[in-house]
Structures are given as C-alpha cells and as structure tokens.
Design a protein around this motif. Structure first.
Motif, PDB file in Angstrom:
ATOM      1  N   VAL A 289       1.037  -1.031   0.110  1.00 26.63           N
ATOM      2  CA  VAL A 289       0.123   0.345   0.027  1.00 26.63           C
ATOM      3  C   VAL A 289       1.006   0.878   0.741  1.00 26.63           C
ATOM      4  O   VAL A 289       0.537   2.571  -0.820  1.00 26.63           O
ATOM      5  N   LEU A 290       1.627   0.687   0.619  1.00 27.54           N
ATOM      6  CA  LEU A 290       2.855   2.386   0.933  1.00 27.54           C
ATOM      7  C   LEU A 290       3.398   2.406  -0.123  1.00 27.54           C
ATOM      8  O   LEU A 290       3.302   4.246  -0.658  1.00 27.54           O
ATOM      9  N   PHE A 291       3.875   1.560  -1.013  1.00 28.30           N
ATOM     10  CA  PHE A 291       4.803   1.974  -2.451  1.00 28.30           C
ATOM     11  C   PHE A 291       3.739   2.587  -3.605  1.00 28.30           C
ATOM     12  O   PHE A 291       4.573   2.999  -4.167  1.00 28.30           O
ATOM     13  N   ASN A 292       2.821   1.978  -3.778  1.00 31.25           N
ATOM     14  CA  ASN A 292       1.662   2.471  -4.147  1.00 31.25           C
ATOM     15  C   ASN A 292       1.048   3.974  -3.917  1.00 31.25           C
ATOM     16  O   ASN A 292       0.494   4.653  -5.392  1.00 31.25           O
ATOM     17  N   LYS A 293       1.399   4.451  -2.569  1.00 33.82           N
ATOM     18  CA  LYS A 293       1.806   6.201  -2.823  1.00 33.82           C
ATOM     19  C   LYS A 293       2.805   7.249  -2.779  1.00 33.82           C
ATOM     20  O   LYS A 293       2.100   7.636  -2.975  1.00 33.82           O
ATOM     21  N   ILE A 294       3.675   6.884  -2.895  1.00 31.18           N
ATOM     22  CA  ILE A 294       4.637   7.042  -2.702  1.00 31.18           C
ATOM     23  C   ILE A 294       5.144   7.602  -4.905  1.00 31.18           C
ATOM     24  O   ILE A 294       5.409   6.689  -5.226  1.00 31.18           O
TER      25      ILE A 294
ATOM     26  N   ASP B 164       7.980   3.484 -14.562  1.00 35.24           N
ATOM     27  CA  ASP B 164       6.959   3.512 -15.629  1.00 35.24           C
ATOM     28  C   ASP B 164       5.141   3.811 -14.975  1.00 35.24           C
ATOM     29  O   ASP B 164       4.534   4.458 -15.562  1.00 35.24           O
ATOM     30  N   SER B 165       5.077   2.992 -13.502  1.00 35.28           N
ATOM     31  CA  SER B 165       3.963   3.826 -12.674  1.00 35.28           C
ATOM     32  C   SER B 165       4.075   4.788 -11.844  1.00 35.28           C
ATOM     33  O   SER B 165       3.130   4.941 -12.060  1.00 35.28           O
ATOM     34  N   MET B 166       4.535   5.889 -11.807  1.00 40.65           N
ATOM     35  CA  MET B 166       4.734   7.295 -11.431  1.00 40.65           C
ATOM     36  C   MET B 166       4.658   6.753 -10.343  1.00 40.65           C
ATOM     37  O   MET B 166       4.851   7.669  -9.132  1.00 40.65           O
ATOM     38  N   THR B 167       4.694   5.740  -9.446  1.00 39.96           N
ATOM     39  CA  THR B 167       5.158   5.151  -8.474  1.00 39.96           C
ATOM     40  C   THR B 167       5.869   4.458  -8.137  1.00 39.96           C
ATOM     41  O   THR B 167       6.916   3.698  -8.519  1.00 39.96           O
ATOM     42  N   LEU B 168       6.422   3.710  -6.478  1.00 36.59           N
ATOM     43  CA  LEU B 168       7.576   3.445  -6.323  1.00 36.59           C
ATOM     44  C   LEU B 168       7.047   1.944  -6.691  1.00 36.59           C
ATOM     45  O   LEU B 168       7.934   1.210  -6.931  1.00 36.59           O
TER      46      LEU B 168
ATOM     47  N   TRP C 127      13.710   0.148  -7.972  1.00 38.35           N
ATOM     48  CA  TRP C 127      13.744   0.729  -6.048  1.00 38.35           C
ATOM     49  C   TRP C 127      13.071   0.691  -4.685  1.00 38.35           C
ATOM     50  O   TRP C 127      14.156   0.404  -4.229  1.00 38.35           O
ATOM     51  N   ALA C 128      12.325  -0.310  -5.220  1.00 41.03           N
ATOM     52  CA  ALA C 128      11.255  -1.195  -4.031  1.00 41.03           C
ATOM     53  C   ALA C 128      12.167  -1.877  -3.801  1.00 41.03           C
ATOM     54  O   ALA C 128      11.951  -2.375  -2.363  1.00 41.03           O
ATOM     55  N   VAL C 129      12.599  -2.993  -5.026  1.00 39.76           N
ATOM     56  CA  VAL C 129      12.971  -4.260  -4.014  1.00 39.76           C
ATOM     57  C   VAL C 129      14.230  -4.094  -3.908  1.00 39.76           C
ATOM     58  O   VAL C 129      14.558  -4.435  -2.687  1.00 39.76           O
TER      59      VAL C 129
END
Length: 310
Positions: free
Chosen positions: A151-156, A164-168, A173-175
C-alpha cells in the motif's frame, strides 16, 4: 727472512634443522569427526549433484528408469534450451540492477553506522541500544509487512524516468529499498564487532596528524575492514540474487522480474520437464558460485578473523 703466517677463519657450527611439528595421533574420535564432516558435506552436495546429473539426461529416459539409474546418453541440450527459451540474459540484467546497487548501498550505510558506534567512541549507553535497534529489525518476519509496504509503495510518487507507474511500485527501487532495510541490521552488527577489534591506537595517531572523521573512516578503518566487507558482500549478493518474494510482490511488469522468475518460463501449462528445469536451476546458480570463487580468500579471512585471539 720473515715467513708470512696465514690465519684460517673459524668454522661456524652447522645450523640446526628446524624443529618439526609433532604429528597428531590418529584417534578414533578424530576419524569419527572427519567421517561426520564428510557425510554432512555429501548431504549438502547431493541435491546439486542430482540436479546436474538429471540436467544431462533426456526426460524420457529418467521417466522410464528413474533418476538414480545409469544413463544411456548425456548431453548439454537442456542447457542450451533453458538459456534460449527462458530469455535469461534479460533476467540476468534485471537481477544485477537490483543486487549490485543493493549490496553497495547496504555496505556503505552499515559501515557508516558501525564506524560511528565504534570508531568515534560513542558512549556505551548510546551504542548498545542503537546496535540492538538495528539487530531487532532482523527478528521481524518479512511476510508480516508485505501488505503495508504494498500500500505504501503505491502511494509514493516517482518521476517517469525512474518508474513507468509513476510510483515506487513496479520499479527496481522498491525491491532495492526492501533489501536494504532488512539487511542493514545484520551488516551493522557484523561490521561493528569487526571494527571494535581494530586497534584504536591507529586512529589516535591519525588524529595527532590532523586527520578528520572522514579521513579516518575512508583511509584507515574502511581498508582495514576489507575482509569483513568482502564476506558480507558475498552473503548479501547471494541473498539478494536468490530472492523471489519481494520481486514477485512489488514488480508487476514481467520484463522487470529477476532471474529467479525466469525459471517459471520453463514450466509448461500442462507438463513440466523437470530435467529442463534442473538445467535452468544450475545456470541460475552459476553467478553466485563465480562471486564466491572471486572473493573466497577475503570471505574466509573475514569469517576466521579473531578465531585465534583470546
């Protein structure tokens, strides 16, 4: 007439042969210990040997006679097929884009914290709770925070050139951040104990010569910690390279998945050739073996440091 007298140089005594180390007696206890170690080693090597053996045989032969039967033909056809059909080159590059920055960032940040807690002579009232805080992060099961991180990575937000998704989410970078967060505590714990064993008199001499904090860290402590850094680098690369969970959760684009995900491409919808899958597994395991062989000397030095002190 005076006769010239010749003087002879005194003979030096023959050097004594160096003392020979006493031979250890071969006892039943020692033979039992070696037999136990050999059995454990063979137990660890047996799955790998079976995978290599199966990858060299046709599936029809093993399905008819079993995996422990003698072969009629051995070939490397499965290796060629696994490498070409799964697109491993692309997945290898994806894995390097995750593992190499992750290892470098973890070691860099962990060495900072370890130097601050040991090289700067912080008060024990601050040092011990800080090291306990970093170590406690490894006690938390990783699966517990999968949903909050998702949930957090979808909001950063991130710029388009970073994701490409404009989010983390759905980015390397997320991994990398997850690996850095979970592996940082272990590396801090190991490096802090390593740096604490270094003689502080070296830093005191550098302080007298006018060396600042950065000079002591970069020119003195970090080069002396090379065995520990190499040992941790080998372990961290192996752990990040073999990870499957975090990439599967935080990466939705199939073209960004790491090498461990490439093995799924070798599984059919209705049928799975396990000999082909074994060949792919052996190919995937080769980079970690190469890294260990390159850093073997430093890895062993980092593990055995301090074993003869006391």
């Amino acid at each position: 007439m005076t006769s010239a007298t010749t003087t002879r140089a005194p003979r030096l005594p023959a050097p004594e042969p160096p003392p020979q180390a006493p031979r250890r007696r071969v006892t039943g206890r020692r033979l039992g210990l070696h037999a136990f170690l050999m059995a454990v080693s063979l137990g660890f090597l047996a799955p790998l040997a079976l995978a290599v053996y199966a990858s060299l045989r046709p599936y029809d032969e093993t399905s008819e006679r079993g995996y422990f039967s003698l072969p009629d033909t051995l070939s490397f056809d499965y290796y060629r097929q696994a490498f070409t059909e799964s697109g491993m080159v692309k997945y290898f590059l994806n894995t390097l884009l995750i593992a190499v920055p992750g290892v470098l960032v973890v070691l860099f940040l962990a060495s900072f914290v370890a130097f601050a807690t040991t090289g700067l002579r912080m008060r024990p009232r601050l040092t011990i709770p800080l090291l306990m805080l970093f170590t406690a992060g490894n006690l938390l099961p990783q699966q517990v925070i999968v949903t909050p991180l998702y949930v957090l990575f979808n909001k950063i937000p991130l710029p388009y050139w970073m994701s490409d998704s404009m989010t983390l989410f759905d980015s390397y970078w997320a991994v990398i951040l997850v690996h850095v967060g979970f592996q940082l505590g272990f590396c801090v714990f190991v490096l802090a104990n390593f740096m604490r064993a270094l003689p502080y008199e070296i830093q005191e001499s550098a302080i007298v010569d006018g060396a600042g904090v950065w000079t002591r860290y970069w020119r003195i402590v970090l080069p002396l910690s090379r065995p520990a850094l190499a040992a941790l680098g080998t372990l961290q690369f192996t752990w990040m390279y073999n990870d499957f969970l975090w990439a599967l959760v935080f990466v939705s684009d199939g073209d960004k998945l790491p090498i461990t995900s490439a093995l799924n491409n070798l599984r059919g919808e209705f049928f799975t050739d396990y000999n082909l899958l074994a060949a792919g597994s052996v190919i995937v395991a080769l980079p970690t073996l190469v890294v260990f062989l390159l850093l073997q000397r430093h890895f062993i030095a980092g593990l055995t440091l301090g074993s003869t002190k006391g």
